[in-house]
Scaffold this motif. Structure first.
Motif, PDB file in Angstrom:
ATOM      1  N   VAL A 244      46.593 -33.460  34.303  1.00 40.80           N
ATOM      2  CA  VAL A 244      46.223 -34.073  33.031  1.00 40.80           C
ATOM      3  C   VAL A 244      44.701 -34.121  32.981  1.00 40.80           C
ATOM      4  N   ALA A 245      44.127 -33.581  31.924  1.00 35.76           N
ATOM      5  CA  ALA A 245      42.666 -33.535  31.784  1.00 35.76           C
ATOM      6  C   ALA A 245      42.200 -34.398  30.618  1.00 35.76           C
ATOM      7  N   ASP A 246      40.924 -34.711  30.635  1.00 35.30           N
ATOM      8  CA  ASP A 246      40.217 -35.411  29.562  1.00 35.30           C
ATOM      9  C   ASP A 246      40.775 -36.807  29.271  1.00 35.30           C
ATOM     10  N   ILE A 247      41.109 -37.532  30.328  1.00 28.81           N
ATOM     11  CA  ILE A 247      41.497 -38.937  30.173  1.00 28.81           C
ATOM     12  C   ILE A 247      40.199 -39.724  29.971  1.00 28.81           C
ATOM     13  N   PRO A 248      40.078 -40.465  28.871  1.00 24.15           N
ATOM     14  CA  PRO A 248      38.836 -41.187  28.601  1.00 24.15           C
ATOM     15  C   PRO A 248      38.481 -42.189  29.707  1.00 24.15           C
ATOM     16  N   ALA A 249      37.192 -42.441  29.871  1.00 26.84           N
ATOM     17  CA  ALA A 249      36.701 -43.309  30.940  1.00 26.84           C
ATOM     18  C   ALA A 249      37.185 -44.748  30.818  1.00 26.84           C
ATOM     19  N   ASP A 250      37.554 -45.192  29.617  1.00 29.19           N
ATOM     20  CA  ASP A 250      38.021 -46.573  29.462  1.00 29.19           C
ATOM     21  C   ASP A 250      39.516 -46.735  29.742  1.00 29.19           C
ATOM     22  N   VAL A 251      40.186 -45.654  30.085  1.00 23.27           N
ATOM     23  CA  VAL A 251      41.619 -45.701  30.430  1.00 23.27           C
ATOM     24  C   VAL A 251      41.734 -45.797  31.948  1.00 23.27           C
ATOM     25  N   THR A 252      42.517 -46.754  32.431  1.00 21.63           N
ATOM     26  CA  THR A 252      42.648 -46.939  33.881  1.00 21.63           C
ATOM     27  C   THR A 252      44.108 -46.997  34.327  1.00 21.63           C
ATOM     28  N   SER A 253      45.002 -46.460  33.517  1.00 19.70           N
ATOM     29  CA  SER A 253      46.402 -46.390  33.946  1.00 19.70           C
ATOM     30  C   SER A 253      47.164 -45.404  33.075  1.00 19.70           C
ATOM     31  N   LEU A 254      48.255 -44.919  33.639  1.00 21.72           N
ATOM     32  CA  LEU A 254      49.226 -44.108  32.901  1.00 21.72           C
ATOM     33  C   LEU A 254      50.599 -44.702  33.185  1.00 21.72           C
ATOM     34  N   PRO A 255      51.441 -44.854  32.160  1.00 25.89           N
ATOM     35  CA  PRO A 255      52.769 -45.407  32.395  1.00 25.89           C
ATOM     36  C   PRO A 255      53.693 -44.383  33.049  1.00 25.89           C
ATOM     37  N   GLU A 256      54.713 -44.877  33.731  1.00 21.85           N
ATOM     38  CA  GLU A 256      55.740 -43.976  34.269  1.00 21.85           C
ATOM     39  C   GLU A 256      56.319 -43.184  33.101  1.00 21.85           C
ATOM     40  N   GLY A 257      56.517 -41.899  33.300  1.00 18.80           N
ATOM     41  CA  GLY A 257      57.076 -41.043  32.264  1.00 18.80           C
ATOM     42  C   GLY A 257      56.063 -40.465  31.301  1.00 18.80           C
ATOM     43  N   ALA A 258      54.762 -40.745  31.495  1.00 16.04           N
ATOM     44  CA  ALA A 258      53.741 -40.207  30.590  1.00 16.04           C
ATOM     45  C   ALA A 258      53.722 -38.685  30.608  1.00 16.04           C
ATOM     46  N   GLY A 259      54.203 -38.098  31.682  1.00 16.67           N
ATOM     47  CA  GLY A 259      54.171 -36.645  31.824  1.00 16.67           C
ATOM     48  C   GLY A 259      55.410 -35.947  31.301  1.00 16.67           C
ATOM     49  N   ASP A 260      56.039 -36.492  30.263  1.00 18.11           N
ATOM     50  CA  ASP A 260      57.219 -35.838  29.699  1.00 18.11           C
ATOM     51  C   ASP A 260      56.806 -34.635  28.852  1.00 18.11           C
ATOM     52  N   ASP A 261      57.772 -33.993  28.220  1.00 20.19           N
ATOM     53  CA  ASP A 261      57.509 -32.790  27.421  1.00 20.19           C
ATOM     54  C   ASP A 261      56.510 -33.020  26.292  1.00 20.19           C
ATOM     55  N   THR A 262      56.501 -34.218  25.733  1.00 20.06           N
ATOM     56  CA  THR A 262      55.631 -34.472  24.580  1.00 20.06           C
ATOM     57  C   THR A 262      54.255 -34.971  24.982  1.00 20.06           C
ATOM     58  N   GLY A 263      54.149 -35.645  26.120  1.00 23.55           N
ATOM     59  CA  GLY A 263      52.884 -36.240  26.515  1.00 23.55           C
ATOM     60  C   GLY A 263      52.453 -37.349  25.572  1.00 23.55           C
ATOM     61  N   SER A 264      53.391 -37.896  24.797  1.00 19.26           N
ATOM     62  CA  SER A 264      53.038 -38.885  23.785  1.00 19.26           C
ATOM     63  C   SER A 264      52.523 -40.196  24.373  1.00 19.26           C
ATOM     64  N   ALA A 265      52.812 -40.470  25.647  1.00 14.84           N
ATOM     65  CA  ALA A 265      52.301 -41.699  26.278  1.00 14.84           C
ATOM     66  C   ALA A 265      50.929 -41.498  26.917  1.00 14.84           C
ATOM     67  N   LEU A 266      50.377 -40.290  26.794  1.00 17.05           N
ATOM     68  CA  LEU A 266      49.022 -40.049  27.292  1.00 17.05           C
ATOM     69  C   LEU A 266      48.010 -40.610  26.293  1.00 17.05           C
ATOM     70  N   PRO A 267      46.830 -41.002  26.757  1.00 17.99           N
ATOM     71  CA  PRO A 267      45.820 -41.517  25.829  1.00 17.99           C
ATOM     72  C   PRO A 267      45.311 -40.420  24.894  1.00 17.99           C
ATOM     73  N   ASP A 268      44.798 -40.842  23.757  1.00 16.85           N
ATOM     74  CA  ASP A 268      44.236 -39.894  22.792  1.00 16.85           C
ATOM     75  C   ASP A 268      43.195 -39.009  23.468  1.00 16.85           C
ATOM     76  N   GLY A 269      43.282 -37.715  23.206  1.00 19.34           N
ATOM     77  CA  GLY A 269      42.329 -36.748  23.750  1.00 19.34           C
ATOM     78  C   GLY A 269      42.750 -36.126  25.063  1.00 19.34           C
ATOM     79  N   ALA A 270      43.642 -36.785  25.807  1.00 19.35           N
ATOM     80  CA  ALA A 270      44.109 -36.228  27.087  1.00 19.35           C
ATOM     81  C   ALA A 270      45.198 -35.184  26.825  1.00 19.35           C
TER      82      ALA A 270
END
Length: 178
Positions: free
Chosen positions: A80-106
Motif C-alpha cells: 500500500v503506497a501513499d498513506i498520508p502522514a497523519d494516518v497511523t493505523s489501518l483496520p483489519e480487512g483494509a486490503g480487500d478488493d475495493t481498498g475502500s477502508a484505505l485512507p484517501d490517496g492511498a
C-alpha cells in the motif's frame, strides 16, 4: 537468515503493532489464503497501528513480504503506497478488493498473485515455517513515486532512498505435510 533488509542502509525505527497478530506469532486462519485453496483462509489483511515515526515523515508505505517462499524472489502479499502522514493505523480487512477502508490517496499495488489487494499466507504443505515481514515504511516524500501498476519490488527500489525509518513485525505461517 534471509533478512529482507540486511543490505539496506540503516534507518531509524518506530513502533508497529497489530490486534490481528503479535510479533513472532502465527497468523490466524483469516490471514491465510482462500484464493490459493487454504482451508479456512479468507485473505483478510491484518489490523495495523504505528507510532513514533520520525519528524519529517510525509507519508507511509505498508508491505507484507514472505522471503521464505520457494521462489528466487520471495513473495509479496501486500503493498500500500501513499498513506498520508497523519494516518497511523489501518483496520483489519483494509486490503480487500475495493481498498475502500484505505485512507484517501492511498492505493494498493498488485501482489505476486497479480491482484491489487492483500493475499493471505499459503506456504506449500510440508515446506516448513514461513515468515511474513509486515513493515511500515516512513518516507521523506508525500508520494512514493510509483503508480498502481508498479510491482512491490519496484516500489521497494523507489522508496529505498526515501525511507527515514521502518517498523516491522514478523508473523509466521505453516501448513503441515499431508
Amino acid at each position: 537468515m534471509n533478512d529482507p533488509f540486511a543490505r539496506h542502509p540503516e534507518t531509524g525505527t518506530f513502533t508497529v503493532t497489530s490486534s490481528t497478530v503479535a510479533d513472532g506469532a502465527a497468523w490466524a486462519k483469516a490471514q491465510y489464503s482462500g484464493a490459493f485453496g487454504v482451508p479456512g483462509g479468507e485473505d483478510v489483511s491484518p489490523q495495523l497501528s504505528w507510532s513514533g515515526a520520525p519528524e519529517g515523515t510525509k507519508s507511509y508505505v505498508v508491505t507484507v513480504y514472505d522471503p521464505d517462499a520457494p521462489t528466487q524472489s520471495g513473495f509479496w502479499h501486500w503493498a500500500v503506497a501513499d498513506i498520508p502522514a497523519d494516518v497511523t493505523s489501518l483496520p483489519e480487512g483494509a486490503g480487500d478488493d475495493t481498498g475502500s477502508a484505505l485512507p484517501d490517496g492511498a492505493y494498493q499495488l498488485r501482489n505476486d498473485a497479480g491482484q491489487a489487494r492483500f493475499i493471505g499466507a499459503a506456504p506449500p504443505a510440508g515446506h516448513g515455517r514461513h515468515r511474513y515481514f509486515i513493515t511500515v515504511h516512513a518516507l521523506s516524500t508525500d508520494k512514493a513515486g510509483v503508480g498502481p501498476d508498479a510491482t512491490p519490488a519496484v516500489l521497494g527500489f523507489t522508496i529505498h532512498n526515501q525511507t527515514l525509518a521502518r517498523a516491522t513485525i514478523v508473523a509466521t505461517g505453516e501448513i503441515p505435510a499431508a
